[in-house]
Scaffold this motif. Structure first.
Motif, short mmCIF file in Angstrom:
data_model
loop_
_atom_site.label_atom_id
_atom_site.label_comp_id
_atom_site.label_asym_id
_atom_site.label_seq_id
_atom_site.Cartn_x
_atom_site.Cartn_y
_atom_site.Cartn_z
N LEU A 135 0.81 -1.22 0.00
CA LEU A 135 0.00 0.00 0.00
C LEU A 135 0.84 1.27 0.00
CD1 LEU A 135 -2.88 -1.09 2.41
CD2 LEU A 135 -2.93 -0.90 -0.09
N TYR A 146 1.05 3.45 -3.19
CA TYR A 146 -0.10 4.14 -3.74
C TYR A 146 -0.40 5.42 -2.95
CZ TYR A 146 -0.68 -0.39 -5.94
OH TYR A 146 -0.45 -1.53 -6.66
N LYS A 171 -2.46 8.15 -0.88
CA LYS A 171 -3.55 7.95 0.08
C LYS A 171 -4.24 9.26 0.39
CE LYS A 171 -0.16 8.04 3.88
NZ LYS A 171 0.42 7.24 4.99
N LYS A 172 -5.47 9.13 0.87
CA LYS A 172 -6.27 10.31 1.17
C LYS A 172 -7.14 10.02 2.38
CE LYS A 172 -8.88 13.86 -1.33
NZ LYS A 172 -7.76 14.81 -1.32
N THR A 173 -7.24 10.98 3.27
CA THR A 173 -8.08 10.83 4.45
C THR A 173 -9.52 11.18 4.10
OG1 THR A 173 -6.24 11.36 5.93
CG2 THR A 173 -8.46 11.54 6.84
N LEU A 200 -10.39 2.31 -5.12
CA LEU A 200 -9.78 2.60 -3.83
C LEU A 200 -9.60 1.31 -3.04
CD1 LEU A 200 -11.95 5.66 -2.66
CD2 LEU A 200 -9.80 5.73 -3.93
N GLU A 244 -7.67 6.57 6.34
CA GLU A 244 -6.93 6.78 5.10
C GLU A 244 -7.28 5.68 4.11
OE1 GLU A 244 -2.85 6.86 6.37
OE2 GLU A 244 -2.83 9.06 6.47
N VAL A 245 -7.58 6.09 2.89
CA VAL A 245 -7.82 5.12 1.82
C VAL A 245 -6.72 5.29 0.77
CG1 VAL A 245 -10.30 5.11 2.22
CG2 VAL A 245 -9.34 6.69 0.53
N TYR A 246 -6.53 4.26 -0.04
CA TYR A 246 -5.44 4.23 -1.02
C TYR A 246 -6.01 4.25 -2.43
CZ TYR A 246 -2.79 2.99 3.12
OH TYR A 246 -2.23 3.00 4.36
#
Length: 222
Positions: free
Chosen positions: A86, A89, A91-93, A145, A187-189
Motif C-alpha cells: 500500500l 499508492y 492515500k487520502k483521508t 480505492l 486513510e484510503v489508497y
C-alpha cells in the motif's frame, strides 16, 4: 557537390509535380493541401497520444494484477490487504459511511425502476470490488480505492450528501452496515484513478481476478 545539387533539384521538381497533380485532380490549392497535411499530422498525433495513454493504463492494471497474484499465491497472506504494497499508492483521508440500496439510503423501494442502480448505470454489489459512492470531483467514476477493513471499492455512485472527502460504502442490508462499518474517518489508497465511466463488464473483470478468489467468500458472507 554537383551530384548532390542535381539530386535536390530532381526531388524538388518531383514534389512540385506531385502537388500540382493532386491539386488538379482534387481542385485544391497548394495552401489547401498544406492545411490538409497539417491537419492529418495533428490527427495522427492525437491518435498516438490516446493510444499511448490507453497502453499506459493497461500496463498499470497489469502491474497491480501481477502484484496481487504474487502475494496471494505466497504462503502466509491471510487478508486482502496483504496482497498489495500500500505504500506504493497515494492515500487520502476520508470520512466513510455505509449505505444500502434500500429506502433508508436512497429513497427508493424495490418497485422503483432504478432501484439498486448506481449513477454509473451498474447495479450495486458487495464483492471483491464493491460499488461505492463518492464526490466525483474528488474521485471520478471508475476510481479504484483500497479501504482498510472493507476491501476494494470502485466509485460507481454519487449522492447529494457525499461532498468533498466523503465516501459511502455499499452493503447489502442495514444490519450489515451496522455490524461491519457504521462511520469512520480513515486513510484510503488510490489504486487507480477513474476515467469517468464504469461498465458492468469492467466490474466483472475485476471481480473475476483469479488470484483473489480465496478472499471472495469471506466478503460475500456479509
Amino acid at each position: 557537390m554537383k551530384r548532390r545539387t542535381y539530386h535536390m533539384m530532381i526531388a524538388g521538381l518531383l514534389t512540385a509535380t506531385l502537388y500540382n497533380t493532386i491539386a488538379n485532380l482534387s481542385n485544391l490549392s497548394v495552401t489547401d493541401l498544406d492545411d490538409w497535411l497539417a491537419s492529418n499530422n495533428q490527427t495522427v498525433s492525437i491518435q498516438t497520444a490516446v493510444r499511448t495513454a490507453q497502453e499506459k493504463e493497461q500496463t498499470n492494471d497489469s502491474a497491480v494484477e501481477e502484484e496481487q497474484s504474487s502475494a496471494a499465491s505466497a504462503a502466509g497472506y491471510s487478508s486482502l490487504k496483504d496482497t498489495l504494497t500500500l505504500s506504493n499508492y497515494p492515500k487520502k483521508t476520508v470520512t466513510a459511511t455505509g449505505y444500502t440500496a434500500g429506502f433508508e439510503s436512497t429513497g427508493k423501494t424495490p418497485e422503483h425502476p432504478e432501484y439498486g442502480i448506481t449513477f454509473s448505470g451498474v447495479p450495486v454489489q458487495r464483492d471483491l470490488y464493491s460499488t461505492i459512492a463518492a464526490d466525483i470531483r474528488v474521485f471520478p467514476i471508475g476510481t479504484v480505492l483500497f479501504i482498510p477493513d472493507y476491501g476494494y471499492g470502485v466509485v460507481a455512485d454519487t449522492g447529494s450528501a457525499i461532498q468533498g472527502n466523503k465516501i459511502d460504502l455499499y452493503y447489502p442490508s442495514v444490519d450489515a452496515v451496522y455490524d461491519n462499518w457504521g462511520k469512520k474517518t480513515l486513510e484510503v489508497y488510490v489504486i487507480k484513478r477513474g476515467t469517468g465511466k464504469l461498465t458492468a463488464e469492467d466490474l466483472n473483470h475485476l471481480n473475476e481476478n483469479q488470484a483473489l478468489q480465496v478472499f471472495r467468500n469471506e466478503i460475500l458472507k456479509e
